[in-house]
Design an enzyme around this catalytic site. Sequence first.
Site, PDB file in Angstrom:
ATOM      1  N   HIS A   1     -10.843   0.972  -2.686  1.00 20.43           N
ATOM      2  CA  HIS A   1     -12.198   0.942  -2.136  1.00 20.43           C
ATOM      3  C   HIS A   1     -13.216   1.628  -3.044  1.00 20.43           C
ATOM      4  CE1 HIS A   1     -10.480  -0.419   1.617  1.00 20.43           C
ATOM      5  NE2 HIS A   1      -9.879   0.712   1.898  1.00 20.43           N
TER       6      HIS A   1
ATOM      7  N   LYS B   1      -7.165  -4.879  -3.005  1.00 14.66           N
ATOM      8  CA  LYS B   1      -7.898  -5.412  -1.847  1.00 14.66           C
ATOM      9  C   LYS B   1      -8.834  -4.354  -1.296  1.00 14.66           C
ATOM     10  CE  LYS B   1      -4.155  -4.058   1.221  1.00 14.66           C
ATOM     11  NZ  LYS B   1      -4.914  -3.105   2.039  1.00 14.66           N
TER      12      LYS B   1
ATOM     13  N   CYS C   1      -2.032  -2.884   7.602  1.00 19.03           N
ATOM     14  CA  CYS C   1      -1.921  -3.739   6.414  1.00 19.03           C
ATOM     15  C   CYS C   1      -0.625  -4.538   6.384  1.00 19.03           C
ATOM     16  CB  CYS C   1      -2.139  -2.904   5.162  1.00 19.03           C
ATOM     17  SG  CYS C   1      -3.849  -2.320   5.085  1.00 19.03           S
TER      18      CYS C   1
ATOM     19  N   ASP D   1       0.788  -1.243   0.000  1.00 15.44           N
ATOM     20  CA  ASP D   1       0.000   0.000   0.000  1.00 15.44           C
ATOM     21  C   ASP D   1       0.822   1.297   0.000  1.00 15.44           C
ATOM     22  OD1 ASP D   1      -1.844  -2.012   0.317  1.00 15.44           O
ATOM     23  OD2 ASP D   1      -2.822  -1.180   2.089  1.00 15.44           O
TER      24      ASP D   1
END
Length: 200
Positions: free
Chosen positions: A50, A108, A153, A10
């Site tokens: 997202h 994800k 994460c 990330d």
Amino acid sequence: MPKQALILIDIQNDFLPGGALAVPGGDQVITVANELINSHELVIASQDWHPADHGSFAANHEGKHVYETIKLNGLDQTLWPVHCVEDTQGAEFSELLDCESINRVFRKGCSRDIDSYSAFYDNGHLQSTGLSEWLKSQGVTDLSICGLATDYCVKFSCLDALNDGFHVTLHLAGCRGVNISPGDVDQAIAEMKAAGAEIR
Ligand code: VGL
Ligand code: ZN
């Protein structure tokens, strides 16, 4: 024969200074990540991705505030600022990251009703991102991990990787955490170490 891969967790604009969910010192992981990229033949990156109506955003729950915990489909969910919305600049990897050398990206957190801190499985361990299966199909046995955030994460990715049988080295100089409560990062590192991660 051991086979190595690097997993970048990330390293996206929203987690860097100026971003929606800026991790303190998050930009300091980039040079370390680029050095690690140089020393690994196989490089994978995870991308928090997202929909705008994602259940982890405080803004999508009336009267709820950032960092509060709610139940989201039966699971404890920390509420976050709106971040890493699909196809926005905040969701993109830092332009300072050597993205040309990334072989594969795994996204994800793409389903509204469940969050996914780990690059491997959602928070309910209901669905795989495909990362573990793909690594195994490539014969990968050993993972180097760095990125953001240490206490979310990175931690859950490490724990899932160990659980799936990979040897994991965590590169601390290439990690930064949120520390909502002071000590969260230290506790996360202790948990990863206790689970079998090599801390470097
Ligand atoms: C992350 C909180 C929410 C992370 C992602 O990348 O650590 N943290 N979504
Ligand atoms: Zn997220």
